[in-house]
Design an enzyme around this catalytic site. Sequence first.
Site, PDB file in Angstrom:
ATOM      1  CG  HIS A  37      -1.887  -1.144   1.254  1.00  0.00           C
ATOM      2  ND1 HIS A  37      -1.715  -1.926   2.249  1.00  0.00           N
ATOM      3  CD2 HIS A  37      -2.990  -1.226   0.666  1.00  0.00           C
ATOM      4  CE1 HIS A  37      -2.759  -2.989   2.345  1.00  0.00           C
ATOM      5  NE2 HIS A  37      -3.724  -2.486   1.211  1.00  0.00           N
ATOM      6  N   GLY A 148      -3.150  -1.916  -6.793  1.00  0.00           N
ATOM      7  CA  GLY A 148      -1.969  -2.977  -6.840  1.00  0.00           C
ATOM      8  C   GLY A 148      -2.148  -3.957  -7.811  1.00  0.00           C
ATOM      9  CD  GLU A 149       0.429  -4.509 -12.792  1.00  0.00           C
ATOM     10  OE1 GLU A 149       1.542  -4.983 -12.501  1.00  0.00           O
ATOM     11  OE2 GLU A 149       0.043  -4.056 -13.837  1.00  0.00           O
ATOM     12  NE  ARG A 188      -8.321 -12.545   2.706  1.00  0.00           N
ATOM     13  CZ  ARG A 188      -8.790 -11.622   1.996  1.00  0.00           C
ATOM     14  NH1 ARG A 188      -7.986 -10.855   0.995  1.00  0.00           N
ATOM     15  NH2 ARG A 188      -9.964 -11.325   2.071  1.00  0.00           N
TER      16      ARG A 188
END
Length: 281
Positions: A37, A148-149, A188
């Site tokens: 991020h 984000g890819e 996560r």
Amino acid sequence: MLTVRTISELQQRLAAFRAEGKSVGLVPTMGALHEGHASLVRRSVAENDVTVVSIFLNPTQFNDKGDLDRYPRTLDADCRLLAQCGDDILVFAPSVDEIYPEPDTRRFSYPPTDEVMEGAFRPGHFNGVCQIVSKLFSYTTPDRAYFGEKDYQQIAVIRRMVADLGFAVCIVPCPVVREESGLAMSSRNTLLTPEEHTLAAHIYRVLHESTLLGESVSATHDFVVNTLNAIPGLEVQYYNIVDGDTLADVSDWTDAEHVVGCITVFCGATPIRLIDHIRYK
Ligand code: PAF
């Protein structure tokens, strides 16, 4: 850095910036921020006068309540990380009632992009993503929005929504940020035990190895699935080798200009669902 909680305060602040001719970048997030991020925020700070970072754990995109309950909530740490990403950052951290005073009954449908892979295994997920992202675009009318890819399919769906609804925003895809082990950074990952973390690193290792094989599409697919499934504690939910633009399956490397492999793997006892992708061409 300033934090606002309501749509009206966000819009008042942005109107003042706009009146000064300032450009606005938007980085939508669900919090539990990490270096991935931060890379989006730093890029937006470099390319815009003002950056809005939204922190909103959007309930409508979770089809699994357990996944939503488990999702890490770390607002204070998020703000500390953002404070290191540059000046002129406006954090928008609304409550669920602020965003959804009434249930959002809008339906978005962009077949086949939103129907395959994550769309097939998480029914309603992309509808929820489109609900929140369209709201954020309406509130902020950003010049650029950064994604984000890692969530490769999400960007393709959002591009379809932007074209459909006519938002005048430039979608800026940003490369995956990886841990030293190669594991794609994800909120996560904090849910993984140290052992599961080590296990999860095999995902990118095997994806990378598959780019060196020089085999057919179907042999490459089988190599990835069989190699990962042979590791106790990992289970591939899907691995699709697709046209990088349309997300349609390819059967030959020459079928598309860009070819990408998209994977989701269950890791560990909980299990934690991890996604990643690799570019073949
Ligand atoms: O990628 C995410 O974190 C979320 O799907 C997004 C784009 C912030 C919408 O809730």
